[in-house]
Motif scaffolding. Sequence first.
Motif, PDB file in Angstrom:
ATOM      1  N   SER A  88       0.835  -1.200   0.000  1.00 30.85           N
ATOM      2  CA  SER A  88       0.000   0.000   0.000  1.00 30.85           C
ATOM      3  C   SER A  88       0.869   1.250   0.000  1.00 30.85           C
ATOM      4  O   SER A  88       2.046   1.220   0.374  1.00 30.85           O
ATOM      5  N   MET A  89       0.283   2.350  -0.419  1.00 32.83           N
ATOM      6  CA  MET A  89       1.005   3.612  -0.424  1.00 32.83           C
ATOM      7  C   MET A  89       1.492   3.965   0.981  1.00 32.83           C
ATOM      8  O   MET A  89       2.625   4.416   1.164  1.00 32.83           O
ATOM      9  N   SER A  90       0.638   3.747   1.979  1.00 34.23           N
ATOM     10  CA  SER A  90       1.015   4.052   3.360  1.00 34.23           C
ATOM     11  C   SER A  90       2.169   3.181   3.826  1.00 34.23           C
ATOM     12  O   SER A  90       3.115   3.670   4.470  1.00 34.23           O
ATOM     13  N   GLU A  91       2.109   1.889   3.518  1.00 31.29           N
ATOM     14  CA  GLU A  91       3.172   0.970   3.917  1.00 31.29           C
ATOM     15  C   GLU A  91       4.499   1.342   3.269  1.00 31.29           C
ATOM     16  O   GLU A  91       5.549   1.341   3.929  1.00 31.29           O
ATOM     17  N   ALA A  92       4.454   1.658   1.992  1.00 33.30           N
ATOM     18  CA  ALA A  92       5.686   2.034   1.295  1.00 33.30           C
ATOM     19  C   ALA A  92       6.271   3.318   1.868  1.00 33.30           C
ATOM     20  O   ALA A  92       7.489   3.422   2.087  1.00 33.30           O
ATOM     21  N   ALA A  93       5.421   4.303   2.110  1.00 30.16           N
ATOM     22  CA  ALA A  93       5.902   5.586   2.626  1.00 30.16           C
ATOM     23  C   ALA A  93       6.555   5.442   3.990  1.00 30.16           C
ATOM     24  O   ALA A  93       7.539   6.137   4.295  1.00 30.16           O
ATOM     25  N   ALA A  94       6.013   4.554   4.823  1.00 32.06           N
ATOM     26  CA  ALA A  94       6.511   4.406   6.193  1.00 32.06           C
ATOM     27  C   ALA A  94       7.656   3.407   6.313  1.00 32.06           C
ATOM     28  O   ALA A  94       8.305   3.345   7.360  1.00 32.06           O
ATOM     29  N   HIS A  95       7.904   2.634   5.285  1.00 30.90           N
ATOM     30  CA  HIS A  95       8.906   1.566   5.392  1.00 30.90           C
ATOM     31  C   HIS A  95      10.298   2.169   5.615  1.00 30.90           C
ATOM     32  O   HIS A  95      10.715   3.072   4.885  1.00 30.90           O
ATOM     33  N   LYS A 118      13.258   1.160   4.938  1.00 33.13           N
ATOM     34  CA  LYS A 118      14.170   1.068   3.793  1.00 33.13           C
ATOM     35  C   LYS A 118      13.864   2.150   2.762  1.00 33.13           C
ATOM     36  O   LYS A 118      14.773   2.703   2.128  1.00 33.13           O
ATOM     37  N   VAL A 119      12.584   2.442   2.562  1.00 31.75           N
ATOM     38  CA  VAL A 119      12.194   3.490   1.617  1.00 31.75           C
ATOM     39  C   VAL A 119      12.563   4.864   2.175  1.00 31.75           C
ATOM     40  O   VAL A 119      13.187   5.683   1.495  1.00 31.75           O
ATOM     41  N   ARG A 120      12.193   5.111   3.426  1.00 33.62           N
ATOM     42  CA  ARG A 120      12.453   6.419   4.034  1.00 33.62           C
ATOM     43  C   ARG A 120      13.942   6.704   4.136  1.00 33.62           C
ATOM     44  O   ARG A 120      14.383   7.835   3.930  1.00 33.62           O
ATOM     45  N   GLY A 121      14.718   5.665   4.450  1.00 34.01           N
ATOM     46  CA  GLY A 121      16.139   5.867   4.646  1.00 34.01           C
ATOM     47  C   GLY A 121      16.941   5.948   3.369  1.00 34.01           C
ATOM     48  O   GLY A 121      17.946   6.663   3.295  1.00 34.01           O
ATOM     49  N   THR A 122      16.497   5.219   2.348  1.00 33.16           N
ATOM     50  CA  THR A 122      17.278   5.137   1.111  1.00 33.16           C
ATOM     51  C   THR A 122      16.816   6.153   0.066  1.00 33.16           C
ATOM     52  O   THR A 122      17.636   6.815  -0.570  1.00 33.16           O
ATOM     53  N   PHE A 123      15.507   6.269  -0.106  1.00 33.77           N
ATOM     54  CA  PHE A 123      14.949   7.169  -1.127  1.00 33.77           C
ATOM     55  C   PHE A 123      13.799   7.986  -0.534  1.00 33.77           C
ATOM     56  O   PHE A 123      12.622   7.728  -0.833  1.00 33.77           O
ATOM     57  N   PRO A 124      14.098   8.980   0.300  1.00 33.38           N
ATOM     58  CA  PRO A 124      13.016   9.783   0.896  1.00 33.38           C
ATOM     59  C   PRO A 124      12.127  10.471  -0.120  1.00 33.38           C
ATOM     60  O   PRO A 124      10.982  10.798   0.183  1.00 33.38           O
ATOM     61  N   VAL A 125      12.611  10.679  -1.340  1.00 37.58           N
ATOM     62  CA  VAL A 125      11.778  11.290  -2.372  1.00 37.58           C
ATOM     63  C   VAL A 125      10.526  10.449  -2.619  1.00 37.58           C
ATOM     64  O   VAL A 125       9.444  10.989  -2.887  1.00 37.58           O
ATOM     65  N   ILE A 126      10.628   9.119  -2.478  1.00 35.90           N
ATOM     66  CA  ILE A 126       9.473   8.245  -2.672  1.00 35.90           C
ATOM     67  C   ILE A 126       8.491   8.416  -1.528  1.00 35.90           C
ATOM     68  O   ILE A 126       7.280   8.566  -1.741  1.00 35.90           O
ATOM     69  N   SER A 127       9.003   8.385  -0.305  1.00 34.56           N
ATOM     70  CA  SER A 127       8.131   8.567   0.862  1.00 34.56           C
ATOM     71  C   SER A 127       7.400   9.902   0.812  1.00 34.56           C
ATOM     72  O   SER A 127       6.194   9.986   1.076  1.00 34.56           O
ATOM     73  N   GLN A 128       8.128  10.960   0.476  1.00 34.87           N
ATOM     74  CA  GLN A 128       7.515  12.284   0.436  1.00 34.87           C
ATOM     75  C   GLN A 128       6.448  12.369  -0.647  1.00 34.87           C
ATOM     76  O   GLN A 128       5.373  12.947  -0.435  1.00 34.87           O
ATOM     77  N   ALA A 129       6.719  11.800  -1.819  1.00 35.64           N
ATOM     78  CA  ALA A 129       5.724  11.821  -2.895  1.00 35.64           C
ATOM     79  C   ALA A 129       4.461  11.077  -2.483  1.00 35.64           C
ATOM     80  O   ALA A 129       3.340  11.523  -2.759  1.00 35.64           O
ATOM     81  N   LEU A 130       4.622   9.948  -1.807  1.00 38.31           N
ATOM     82  CA  LEU A 130       3.465   9.176  -1.365  1.00 38.31           C
ATOM     83  C   LEU A 130       2.670   9.919  -0.300  1.00 38.31           C
ATOM     84  O   LEU A 130       1.433   9.940  -0.319  1.00 38.31           O
TER      85      LEU A 130
END
Length: 326
Positions: free
Chosen positions: A72-79, A81-93
């Motif tokens: 889910s978008m929420s799961e990806a944003a909070a993960h 690995k996503v937040r630490g490696t590619f915050p641009v993805i978390s922020q977009a979500l």
Amino acid sequence: MYPFSYTKVSDVGGAIAAGRRGGRYIAGGTTLVDLMRESVERPGELVDISALPLRGVTATAGGGLRIGALVSMSEAAAHPKVRGTFPVISQALELSASPQLRNMATIGGNIMQRARCTYFRDVTAPCNKRQPGSGCAAVGGFNRSHAILGASDQCVATHPSDVAVAFAALEATVHLLSPDGERGVAFADFLLQPGSTPDREQALQPGELITAVEIPAYPRPLRSGYLKVRDRQSYEFALTSAAVALHVRGGVIREAKVAAGGVGTVPWKLPAVERQLIGERPSEALWAEAAEQAVDGARPLHHNRFKIELLKRTVERQLRVVGGMK
């Protein structure tokens, strides 16, 4: 709503077989169900894939990431690995939709979502995307929110996804599965510009299933972030947006990945901006000079000429933020 059949599958093979016979895949349903209610979409069969094992977020060799299509978008944003490696993805979500929708919507569904163009969603208006050959009401209509890049005389609708802009900037790969096997498609080739066939929006073969989106490894440190400019700060689509990732070593920009949203018929990669940045030292002058290249090839419509200047300012601001000069 028109009648349809519903099939829930528990394995990938069953899903692909149902897709091959014409069934439409559905997971969170946050876009497709709305379109069905409005009679824009009229699938004969829905294939519920929400039980498939496509939910993981895993690191790949060298420091990339693979995000399952059903995360889910929420799961990806909070993960982490996503937040630490590619915050641009978390922020977009996190800048997309409402919390309730982010809890339901999936990564695969998000990049597959269809245009938010008013004329596309109004079945009484001509729309080549909905009914090929009927015309494009937005070309001569109210087109404030429409595209200035990648449009054709057949369609001027923008792609609505925020995270797709981040994926475009990071040069992600979409992994697909069909009866013929697996394949990967570069994100730049997955979403299609309208050209003369605006009704074909993705480079999918009949029955193909999205299994994951993979982001390649980049040199570290990699700073990244997403900026979204919109009419209001809550639950609104972008007028302009910018996804930026920079690798700076020894005071020099070694890698630059930049894409824009809200302005293109697909998430719009900005190679001219990237070329301007690589090999240079970060400075206020550099950000401004690079941002001027963001509108290369832009063709504004009657009501959206303001996007030319707004896009340049959006890109410049996000370059400054990610580049460490706020």
